[in-house]
Design a protein around this motif. Structure first.
Motif, PDB file in Angstrom:
ATOM      1  N   ILE A   6      62.730   7.425  68.878  1.00  0.00           N
ATOM      2  CA  ILE A   6      63.573   7.368  70.085  1.00  0.00           C
ATOM      3  C   ILE A   6      62.809   7.917  71.284  1.00  0.00           C
ATOM      4  O   ILE A   6      62.860   7.349  72.384  1.00  0.00           O
ATOM      5  CB  ILE A   6      64.880   8.154  69.855  1.00  0.00           C
ATOM      6  CG1 ILE A   6      65.727   7.481  68.762  1.00  0.00           C
ATOM      7  CG2 ILE A   6      65.679   8.264  71.140  1.00  0.00           C
ATOM      8  CD1 ILE A   6      66.967   8.253  68.388  1.00  0.00           C
ATOM      9  N   GLU A  36      60.353   5.496  72.693  1.00  0.00           N
ATOM     10  CA  GLU A  36      60.952   4.336  73.345  1.00  0.00           C
ATOM     11  C   GLU A  36      61.747   4.681  74.593  1.00  0.00           C
ATOM     12  O   GLU A  36      62.298   3.779  75.235  1.00  0.00           O
ATOM     13  CB  GLU A  36      61.869   3.599  72.364  1.00  0.00           C
ATOM     14  CG  GLU A  36      61.133   2.944  71.216  1.00  0.00           C
ATOM     15  CD  GLU A  36      60.182   1.863  71.677  1.00  0.00           C
ATOM     16  OE1 GLU A  36      60.566   1.090  72.583  1.00  0.00           O
ATOM     17  OE2 GLU A  36      59.050   1.802  71.167  1.00  0.00           O
ATOM     18  N   GLN A  37      61.842   5.966  74.937  1.00  0.00           N
ATOM     19  CA  GLN A  37      62.629   6.322  76.111  1.00  0.00           C
ATOM     20  C   GLN A  37      62.010   5.788  77.399  1.00  0.00           C
ATOM     21  O   GLN A  37      62.687   5.223  78.245  1.00  0.00           O
ATOM     22  CB  GLN A  37      62.794   7.843  76.188  1.00  0.00           C
ATOM     23  CG  GLN A  37      63.851   8.374  75.239  1.00  0.00           C
ATOM     24  CD  GLN A  37      64.047   9.872  75.372  1.00  0.00           C
ATOM     25  OE1 GLN A  37      63.103  10.596  75.666  1.00  0.00           O
ATOM     26  NE2 GLN A  37      65.263  10.327  75.152  1.00  0.00           N
ATOM     27  N   ALA A  74      66.779   5.396  76.155  1.00  0.00           N
ATOM     28  CA  ALA A  74      67.263   5.554  74.786  1.00  0.00           C
ATOM     29  C   ALA A  74      67.613   7.010  74.507  1.00  0.00           C
ATOM     30  O   ALA A  74      66.814   7.912  74.769  1.00  0.00           O
ATOM     31  CB  ALA A  74      66.210   5.063  73.800  1.00  0.00           C
ATOM     32  N   ILE A  79      69.995   5.840  68.268  1.00  0.00           N
ATOM     33  CA  ILE A  79      69.472   4.624  67.649  1.00  0.00           C
ATOM     34  C   ILE A  79      70.118   3.368  68.208  1.00  0.00           C
ATOM     35  O   ILE A  79      69.527   2.286  68.143  1.00  0.00           O
ATOM     36  CB  ILE A  79      69.653   4.667  66.118  1.00  0.00           C
ATOM     37  CG1 ILE A  79      71.140   4.646  65.738  1.00  0.00           C
ATOM     38  CG2 ILE A  79      68.953   5.871  65.509  1.00  0.00           C
ATOM     39  CD1 ILE A  79      71.385   4.439  64.266  1.00  0.00           C
ATOM     40  N   LEU A 120      68.080   1.596  70.898  1.00  0.00           N
ATOM     41  CA  LEU A 120      66.791   1.021  70.530  1.00  0.00           C
ATOM     42  C   LEU A 120      66.906  -0.489  70.357  1.00  0.00           C
ATOM     43  O   LEU A 120      67.985  -1.009  70.048  1.00  0.00           O
ATOM     44  CB  LEU A 120      66.286   1.637  69.225  1.00  0.00           C
ATOM     45  CG  LEU A 120      65.965   3.138  69.239  1.00  0.00           C
ATOM     46  CD1 LEU A 120      65.616   3.609  67.832  1.00  0.00           C
ATOM     47  CD2 LEU A 120      64.810   3.429  70.197  1.00  0.00           C
ATOM     48  N   LEU A 129      63.552  -2.274  66.081  1.00  0.00           N
ATOM     49  CA  LEU A 129      63.130  -0.887  65.857  1.00  0.00           C
ATOM     50  C   LEU A 129      64.271   0.001  65.386  1.00  0.00           C
ATOM     51  O   LEU A 129      64.039   1.151  65.016  1.00  0.00           O
ATOM     52  CB  LEU A 129      62.536  -0.294  67.140  1.00  0.00           C
ATOM     53  CG  LEU A 129      61.222  -0.894  67.640  1.00  0.00           C
ATOM     54  CD1 LEU A 129      60.815  -0.220  68.942  1.00  0.00           C
ATOM     55  CD2 LEU A 129      60.122  -0.742  66.603  1.00  0.00           C
ATOM     56  N   ARG A 130      65.490  -0.511  65.414  1.00  0.00           N
ATOM     57  CA  ARG A 130      66.652   0.329  65.107  1.00  0.00           C
ATOM     58  C   ARG A 130      66.730   0.625  63.615  1.00  0.00           C
ATOM     59  O   ARG A 130      66.805  -0.290  62.787  1.00  0.00           O
ATOM     60  CB  ARG A 130      67.927  -0.373  65.543  1.00  0.00           C
ATOM     61  CG  ARG A 130      69.188   0.476  65.401  1.00  0.00           C
ATOM     62  CD  ARG A 130      70.396  -0.308  65.855  1.00  0.00           C
ATOM     63  NE  ARG A 130      70.212  -0.738  67.237  1.00  0.00           N
ATOM     64  CZ  ARG A 130      70.907  -1.731  67.793  1.00  0.00           C
ATOM     65  NH1 ARG A 130      71.799  -2.398  67.070  1.00  0.00           N
ATOM     66  NH2 ARG A 130      70.696  -2.067  69.052  1.00  0.00           N
TER      67      ARG A 130
END
Length: 444
Positions: free
Chosen positions: A250, A253-254, A266, A269, A272, A276-277
């Protein structure tokens, strides 16, 4: 005339037979019409008798004095509409100035007797408007769930509420819960119902059952399973490690920057991308005392278990990890850390208990009325429970009977949906996995 009397007698006999054997049919055919007429006819008188009226305005009183007219009567709150439902009636009422919703809640028992119905509940819709739900018959005596109960990802119908509505277990709203009840109170029935509903959903099921008989039959649908405290400690630690890895994903991906919209940052989950989740994980623990109760003063295994549970309860929601804990008692006598763990469990459900202190463990910090209601559950109402909310509200529910065979059949039917989680691979139950479709593999 004779045929009319015979037809009337047959109609009355049919109504009484339906009321005895099929209360739902009786309500839909005869009860709803009779109750609507009764409410319309008695409404003003009942409001006055239950002290739910207000005095006339000063202007009307002054006009009556000036023109030597009789004193105006009390003003009745306006009945906006009456809506029939499958189990009763719903009344929308516009309150008069000076009234509040608590007055209608406090008068619920008087309204029940006045309107001749089984149950009355009241709630505030918006300022100045309340909705009163009249239940025409005992819907919890023979639970019949609606055929079209709504479902969603991590939202499942679990039980029927006493007002005829459906009680849902929504893990995204209430991530963690505790279910308490004595032996033969219906905890296992609730547990089977939850697992049966979750079996068809794209989630990973993890079971911890030191009794080895409650959750073992569902092994085909479990991504991980532990049947002794040693394995349970290792499994919980593996879940904590997986949670930490998910948080790393996470954070990567923020991508927080000045030009990134707030809605795309993000924080869990669900923010996402789908590729990727991670798969959500629901952890079911049967009989928490078998994990946390120890005769040793400083038991390192117990400390590992409690620490892992507290961390999952505090941090697991954003990582898609949810706890369902079942037990006969859940108090400080189980050792250090239990009170801290209980404070993190938002969902509270209490079946029949043997003493008041057990109900206080779940509802003592929510509502004393819920504690009293939990101690009044009769022995012949297995599956009946009281659910409390952090707002102080509570309702009575009853889970429909779900046999072990029904739950096992659902797990076997959806065994191909069991996710293969690498961190939990060594805890995967050793069962025959030959099913129609290959197991679901979690995205990297």
């Amino acid at each position: 005339m004779t045929w009319l009397v015979i037809a009337l007698a047959v109609l009355v006999g049919l109504a009484l037979l339906l009321k005895w054997r099929r209360p739902v049919w009786y309500w839909l055919t005869f009860g709803v019409l009779l109750a609507t007429v009764r409410v319309r006819w008695r409404y003003a008188h009942v409001m006055d008798a239950c002290h739910l009226t207000v005095p006339a305005s000063r202007l009307r009183l002054a006009l009556a004095r000036w023109f030597h007219k009789p004193v105006p009567q009390q003003r009745v709150p306006r009945l906006v509409w009456v809506k029939p439902t499958r189990t009763g009636l719903r009344l929308r009422i516009k309150m008069r100035p000076g009234q509040d919703a608590f007055e209608f809640s406090a008068a619920a028992d008087r309204l029940r007797h006045s309107f001749g119905v089984h149950q009355v509940t009241s709630r505030e819709i918006k300022p100045g408007v309340v909705e009163i739900a009249l239940t025409g018959y005992d819907v919890l005596k023979r639970v019949q769930m609606p055929a079209r109960a709504g479902r969603g990802v991590l939202k499942i119908p679990v039980a029927l509420v006493e007002d005829g509505s459906v009680h849902y277990r929504d893990y995204r709203e209430v991530p963690h819960s505790i279910t308490v009840g004595a032996t033969q109170s219906g905890k296992s029935v609730t547990q089977r119902t939850v697992i049966k509903e979750l079996a068809s959903q794209p989630v990973a099921l993890v079971g911890i059952d030191c009794k080895k008989i409650e959750l073992g039959p569902f092994a085909r649908r479990f991504s991980a399973f532990a049947d002794n405290p040693d394995d349970a400690a290792d499994l919980l630690q593996a879940l904590v490690e997986r949670m930490e890895r998910i948080y790393d994903v996470i954070r990567r991906e923020q991508r927080i920057s000045a030009d990134t919209p707030d809605g795309e940052i993000a924080a869990n989950i669900w923010d996402l991308p789908e590729d990727l989740r991670p798969v959500p994980v629901v952890v079911t623990i049967d009989e928490i005392a078998e994990l946390t109760l120890s005769t040793k003063r400083n038991d390192p295994r117990r400390e590992r278990i409690v620490t892992a549970l507290v961390r999952l309860a505090q941090l697991g929601r954003a990582a898609g990890m949810f706890l369902d804990i079942y037990g006969q008692r859940f108090g400080s006598e189980l050792g250090d850390g239990i009170t801290m763990l209980r404070a993190q469990l938002t969902g509270r459900m209490v079946h029949r208990v043997n003493d008041e202190s057990t109900a206080k463990m779940a509802f003592g910090d929510i509502s004393p009325h819920a504690v009293f209601a939990a101690t009044q559950i009769p022995n012949d109402r297995r599956g009946m429970a009281v659910v409390g909310y952090s707002t102080g509200e509570w309702v009575r529910i009853r889970t429909p009977h779900t046999s072990m065979r029904q739950a096992v059949a659902a797990c076997n039917r959806h065994a191909h949906m069991t996710p293969d989680i690498p961190e939990l691979a060594r805890f995967r139950p050793l069962v025959d996995l030959a099913v129609e479709a290959p197991p679901v593999t979690e995205a990297a």
